[in-house]
Design an enzyme around this catalytic site. Structure first.
Site, PDB file in Angstrom:
ATOM      1  N   SER A  20       0.886  -1.072  -0.072  1.00 23.38           N
ATOM      2  CA  SER A  20      -0.018   0.178  -0.036  1.00 23.38           C
ATOM      3  C   SER A  20       0.991   1.143  -0.088  1.00 23.38           C
ATOM      4  CB  SER A  20      -0.898   0.039   1.191  1.00 23.38           C
ATOM      5  OG  SER A  20      -1.989  -1.001   0.843  1.00 23.38           O
ATOM      6  N   LYS A  69      -8.919  -5.462  12.052  1.00 24.13           N
ATOM      7  CA  LYS A  69      -9.980  -5.124  11.116  1.00 24.13           C
ATOM      8  C   LYS A  69     -11.395  -5.125  12.047  1.00 24.13           C
ATOM      9  CE  LYS A  69      -8.523  -5.819   6.388  1.00 24.13           C
ATOM     10  NZ  LYS A  69      -8.938  -6.425   5.318  1.00 24.13           N
ATOM     11  N   ASP A 105     -13.219  -3.123   1.063  1.00 24.81           N
ATOM     12  CA  ASP A 105     -12.454  -4.372   0.572  1.00 24.81           C
ATOM     13  C   ASP A 105     -13.881  -4.830  -0.460  1.00 24.81           C
ATOM     14  OD1 ASP A 105     -10.147  -4.519   1.456  1.00 24.81           O
ATOM     15  OD2 ASP A 105     -11.106  -5.482   3.539  1.00 24.81           O
TER      16      ASP A 105
END
Ligand code: NAP
Length: 282
Positions: A20, A69, A105
């Site tokens: 990323s 998450k 996502d």
């Protein structure tokens, strides 16, 4: 404290292999955005401290990856509908001192296949796997009106995911991890398990699959898993996981900065990093 105007990051554990930073920083450079994207390894027991630290240091937002998450949710002020739907957060934005949790996502996956699939409504998707990635993808595809069939090694987990989808108003069934009628019917087949990360073959053959099917393996390293090689040999169009990684990043960019993310430059940065890794591994 900060020399550039805006700071972003990804937090997770492990994090050293994250693509990323390279992807986002290439995007900032291409559009002349005065921002920098870093990565930080954050142990589970340090998550609350890390979130407070990022806020105190003036970060504008950050991505969240495994194992945080779900555990980050109680630390946030509000969640977007996408984060609520997934029960997981991969993107945080600070807006008017509020920490907003978002999830890109599932919609990132949808964006990565929409051009090849040409419409979702009424089409059939088969998902192999029922873990965290599968859940995000399944909920986003169901919201687009696809009919889902979910196969998993542990059938109970596939059944649980089907219940979640049905609860959200989607259409889904579960099945055993084996070939079946679904091979001829699938418009989209998505491999979401971790099988293939180490070049191991998938446990069953795809012989009989419709040549019309788009076959996606969300693994991106190796660039082409044995599963994708088989699908290609059988005449199917294929995609690896770079598209999902790219578009979850592009949607995070757009959530933070507005406007359109420079996807061509971001894609190229991902490919360059993966190529270097392949050469390095030699
Ligand atoms: N491209 C992207 O942007 C992206 C994003 C997220 C994840 N991913 C990739 O997606 C994969 C899964 O990630 P996740 O977060 O969903 O993991 P997860 O929540 O741990 O789920 C793992 C899934 O793989 C299955 N599985 C594991 N080993 C297996 C085996 N030997 N045989 C059959 N099934 C097996 C599990 O089945 P059981 O339920 O039976 O254990 C489960 O369905 C990883 O390879 C990850 O790198 C890619």
């Amino acid at each position: 404290m900060l020399a550039v105007e805006k700071h972003y990051a990804v937090i997770g554990d492990p994090i050293q292999h994250s693509l990323s930073p390279g992807m986002h920083n290439a995007g900032y450079r291409s559009l002349g955005v005065d921002a920098e994207y870093s990565r930080f390894q954050v142990e589970a027991r340090r998550l609350a401290g890390a979130v407070e630290g990022l806020r105190a240091l003036g970060f504008s937002g950050w991505n969240v990856t495994l194992p945080h998450k779900e555990s980050i949710i109680p630390l946030l002020d509000t969640l977007t509908p996408q984060a609520k739907r997934a029960g997981a957060v991969n993107t945080v934005k600070i807006h008017e001192r509020q920490l907003i949790g978002h999830n890109t996502d599932g919609d990132g996956f949808v964006r990565s296949v929409e051009e090849d699939l040409k419409g979702f409504k009424g089409k059939k998707a088969v998902l192999l796997g029922a873990g965290g990635a599968s859940k995000g993808i399944a909920l986003a595809l169901a919201e687009q009106g696809m009919q889902l069939h979910i196969l998993n090694r542990t059938p109970e987990k596939a059944m649980e995911l089907v219940q979640v989808i049905q609860h959200e108003g989607g259409r889904a069934t579960s099945g055993t991890f084996a070939p079946g009628d679904w091979l001829e019917d699938a418009d989209l087949l998505v491999q979401t398990t971790s099988v293939g990360l180490y070049n191991e073959p998938f446990p069953f053959s795809l012989a009989g699959i419709s040549k019309q099917a788009l076959v996606v393996d969300i693994i991106f390293n190796p660039i082409e898993t044995i599963f994708l090689q088989e699908a290609k040999k059988l005449g199917c169009r294929t995609q690896n996981g770079i598209g999902m990684l790219l578009y979850q990043g592009a949607l995070a960019w757009e959530f933070w900065l507005g406007g359109k993310a420079p996807v061509a430059e971001m894609r190229q940065a991902l490919k360059n990093q993966l190529l270097q890794r392949t050469v390095y591994k030699g």
